[in-house]
Design an enzyme around this catalytic site. Structure first.
Site, PDB file in Angstrom:
ATOM      1  CE  LYS A 103      -6.384 -59.422   7.225  1.00  0.00           C
ATOM      2  NZ  LYS A 103      -6.443 -59.351   8.680  1.00  0.00           N
ATOM      3  CD  GLU A 160       0.829 -72.925   3.567  1.00  0.00           C
ATOM      4  OE1 GLU A 160       0.890 -71.717   3.231  1.00  0.00           O
ATOM      5  OE2 GLU A 160       1.177 -73.348   4.691  1.00  0.00           O
ATOM      6  N   GLY A 209      -8.014 -62.923  10.003  1.00  0.00           N
ATOM      7  CA  GLY A 209      -8.263 -64.123   9.196  1.00  0.00           C
ATOM      8  C   GLY A 209      -9.197 -65.111   9.885  1.00  0.00           C
ATOM      9  NE  ARG A 210      -6.657 -65.583  15.747  1.00  0.00           N
ATOM     10  CZ  ARG A 210      -5.615 -64.828  15.408  1.00  0.00           C
ATOM     11  NH1 ARG A 210      -5.102 -64.934  14.193  1.00  0.00           N
ATOM     12  NH2 ARG A 210      -5.081 -63.971  16.250  1.00  0.00           N
ATOM     13  CD  GLU A 239      -3.410 -68.015  13.509  1.00  0.00           C
ATOM     14  OE1 GLU A 239      -2.729 -68.888  12.926  1.00  0.00           O
ATOM     15  OE2 GLU A 239      -4.232 -67.316  12.892  1.00  0.00           O
ATOM     16  CG  HIS A 289     -16.582 -96.278  20.677  1.00  0.00           C
ATOM     17  ND1 HIS A 289     -16.947 -97.449  21.317  1.00  0.00           N
ATOM     18  CD2 HIS A 289     -17.705 -95.533  20.585  1.00  0.00           C
ATOM     19  CE1 HIS A 289     -18.251 -97.413  21.568  1.00  0.00           C
ATOM     20  NE2 HIS A 289     -18.730 -96.264  21.139  1.00  0.00           N
ATOM     21  CE  LYS A 332       2.531 -67.673   7.496  1.00  0.00           C
ATOM     22  NZ  LYS A 332       1.775 -66.424   7.413  1.00  0.00           N
TER      23      LYS A 332
HETATM   24  O1  F6P Z   1      -1.332 -69.099   9.761  1.00  0.00           O
HETATM   25  C1  F6P Z   1      -1.171 -67.745   9.675  1.00  0.00           C
HETATM   26  C2  F6P Z   1      -2.257 -67.078   8.906  1.00  0.00           C
HETATM   27  O2  F6P Z   1      -1.881 -65.768   8.681  1.00  0.00           O
HETATM   28  C3  F6P Z   1      -3.620 -67.148   9.584  1.00  0.00           C
HETATM   29  O3  F6P Z   1      -3.775 -66.199  10.579  1.00  0.00           O
HETATM   30  C4  F6P Z   1      -4.515 -66.958   8.428  1.00  0.00           C
HETATM   31  O4  F6P Z   1      -5.833 -67.302   8.737  1.00  0.00           O
HETATM   32  C5  F6P Z   1      -3.872 -67.864   7.416  1.00  0.00           C
HETATM   33  O5  F6P Z   1      -2.487 -67.698   7.642  1.00  0.00           O
HETATM   34  C6  F6P Z   1      -4.211 -67.593   5.982  1.00  0.00           C
HETATM   35  O6  F6P Z   1      -3.852 -66.306   5.599  1.00  0.00           O
HETATM   36  P1  F6P Z   1      -4.399 -65.673   4.274  1.00  0.00           P
HETATM   37  O7  F6P Z   1      -5.866 -65.556   4.368  1.00  0.00           O
HETATM   38  O8  F6P Z   1      -3.732 -64.326   4.185  1.00  0.00           O
HETATM   39  O9  F6P Z   1      -3.996 -66.557   3.127  1.00  0.00           O
END
Ligand code: F6P
Length: 533
Positions: free
Chosen positions: A197, A203, A255-256, A341, A372, A501
């Protein structure tokens, strides 16, 4: 509001310890504590909620202003107050109904992006869009959190509907994830989707660079095999991705909550635009149910009220999600982000401390595997873990129908065992039959007692299809909304992920030996020293 919480606590104190099984004596409970929506049933009869408890919970929802807040969300009001944003993921699955926000019909842009996404997916799937080595065989979605968990869960869930390229997911910054995923893939026939987003998530951007490097070893112009899904158009173009393969969405899609739009591109590639459309229709059907069904028959409202009862009233701190549906094995992980979240907040919307606990710890694994592993604790541990079972009437393997029967019988047996338990008298009789007597009989029998009276709900459906998956996901989204409204929190921000972060960014140069650790606590200093070797 307070009097409603107090009334619920008083009621709980009065009924706590009562055998749930006794509630079934009148013969009507199962029907009365079951709600239905488009072929899906939610049975919450195996909880300690009785008619009075349900009435009090429904009053709590009314008193929280749920109906008005629901209307405000669907209308595009800026209910995400800490970020000043509307919350309109529902518009992504209701694109044919005009929706005016700030004087503009937002569905026009949604339809336009959806049409571009569909055309691109068709091009990839038919071979009109190719890699340097020909037709795309594999798609790698690079994203994390909401840009990964939803599509990854859904691609797995809908395996019987796959009719496109293979789809893979890289999320973790651990290089092992990229290395293992890329093993065996041909860079010349691989399409990469960078899903973020913000297009700043460390990452995702790190993995995007890594995969671009991997592709560059074989492909002259790797950027030509990259697509992006983001709200940050200028950042995607800075990364070198041509605008015709960039699919945007608005900041009012959290995002979620974003898998219904372009973040779902990997899912669309796997199941095709038709399958994806059915997924959207399922979500829209649940939206319609949530908007129109009376609270007492409304699945998201009831699921949320059961959650409030177990967590805030009974004090059960966790909830197990137990899909007896192997293809929903990533559902618990997906729900961990969606629920924790969203509703893991310690202050109310107005900034005051929350007077009760925030949302529960959500965890789980598919049945029968979990049986199990951790069911021992669920049945005989000292803590009560409310369980949420999900089960389909039919599988997708007609030749293996006997296995599906076994699966369903296990699911029903578990909720029955949790409810019924096994008394000391029953356990003693079993062990006496085996020849035990005296103190040894008593000791051995006590180990075989199941306290029972442990609550569960069962969400039962016909078969896991794209439509059904859409229903389930929208159900859980709205459940989170309802719980958030009742708790008075903002379910749509996530400030709690920021501190880690920031500290990780500051630690990076320390690990590289470019900055010193002065000011760090002793433990962190020690660990930095250890990592430096
Ligand atoms: O973990 C925090 C967060 O902002 C989430 O809410 C989001 O889904 C994720 O990181 C990934 O964010 P982005 O889509 O901006 O890479």
């Amino acid at each position: 509001m307070n009097q409603h919480w107090d009334a619920l606590k008083d009621h709980h104190a009065a009924v706590e310890g009562r055998p749930i099984l006794d509630l079934f004596e009148d013969g009507t409970r199962a029907a009365e504590f079951t709600a239905r929506a488009d072929g899906m049933i939610l049975d919450f009869a195996k909880t300690n909620i009785d008619a009075r408890g349900r009435a009090l919970l429904l009053q709590l929802a009314e008193a929280a202003g749920l109906a008005d807040k629901r209307a405000a969300m669907f209308a595009g009001a800026k209910i995400n107050e800490t970020e000043g944003r509307a919350v309109l993921h529902t518009a992504l699955r209701n694109m044919d109904t005009p929706l005016m926000v700030d004087g503009q019909d937002v569905t026009i842009a949604l339809r336009e992006t959806h049409a571009r996404m569909t055309a691109f997916a068709d091009d990839v799937r038919t071979g009109r869009f190719t890699g340097q080595g020909g037709k795309i065989t594999d798609v790698v979605n690079i994203g994390i959190g909401g840009s990964d968990l939803g599509p990854a869960m859904a691609v797995l869930a809908l395996a019987p509907f796959h009719n496109g390229p293979r789809v893979h997911f890289i999320s973790n910054v651990d290089g092992a994830h990229a290395a293992d995923t890329l093993q065996g893939l041909n860079p010349e026939t691989t399409l990469v989707i960078v899903a973020s987003k913000t297009f700043t998530t460390i990452e995702t951007m790190t993995n995007a660079e890594t995969v671009r490097g991997w592709m560059a070893q074989k492909v002259a112009n790797p950027a030509a095999q990259f697509a992006a899904v983001s709200t940050a158009a200028e950042k995607t173009s800075a990364f070198g991705i041509a605008s015709e393969r960039v699919f945007g969405f608005e900041d009012w899609v959290g995002g979620r909550y974003s898998m219904w739009g372009p973040i779902g591109l990997s899912l669309m590639l796997a199941v095709g635009p038709e399958g994806f459309a059915a997924f959207l229709r399922g979500g829209a059907a649940m939206d319609a149910h949530f908007r129109t069904a009376p609270f007492a028959e409304n699945l998201p409202v009831l699921l949320a009220l059961v959650g409030i009862w177990h967590n805030q009233i009974c004090g059960y701190t966790t909830r197990a999600v137990l899909p007896y549906d192997q293809r929903l094995s990533r559902l618990p992980a997906y729900l961990q982000q969606l629920e924790m979240e969203s509703n893991g907040k310690r202050v109310a919307m107005d900034g005051t401390d929350l007077p009760y606990h925030s949302g529960p710890v959500v965890w789980g694994e598919p049945g029968t595997n979990g049986q199990h592993a951790f069911y021992q604790l669920i049945h005989q541990g000292t803590r009560v873990v409310p369980c949420e079972f999900l089960v389909a009437r039919r599988g997708h393997e007609p030749d293996l129908a006997h296995q599906h029967l076994l699966l369903v019988s296990n699911c029903l047996a578990q909720s029955e065992a949790l409810l019924r338990g096994r008394s000391l008298a029953e356990a003693t009789a079993i062990m006496a039959k085996k020849g035990l007597t005296g103190a040894e009989l008593d000791r051995q029998a006590r180990h075989r007692v199941f306290p029972g009276n442990r609550p569960s709900t069962t969400l039962a459906y016909d078969q896991l299809t794209p439509f059904l998956l859409g229903q389930i996901i929208a159900l859980y989204e709205h459940r989170v909304f309802v719980e958030g409204v009742i708790l008075g929190i903002n379910s749509y921000d996530q400030w709690g992920v920021e501190l880690g972060k920031e500290l990780a960014l500051a630690l990076q140069p320390m690990l590289e030996g470019k900055a010193d650790t002065a000011g760090k606590d002793g433990s962190t200093r020690q660990l930095v020293d250890w990592a430096r070797g």
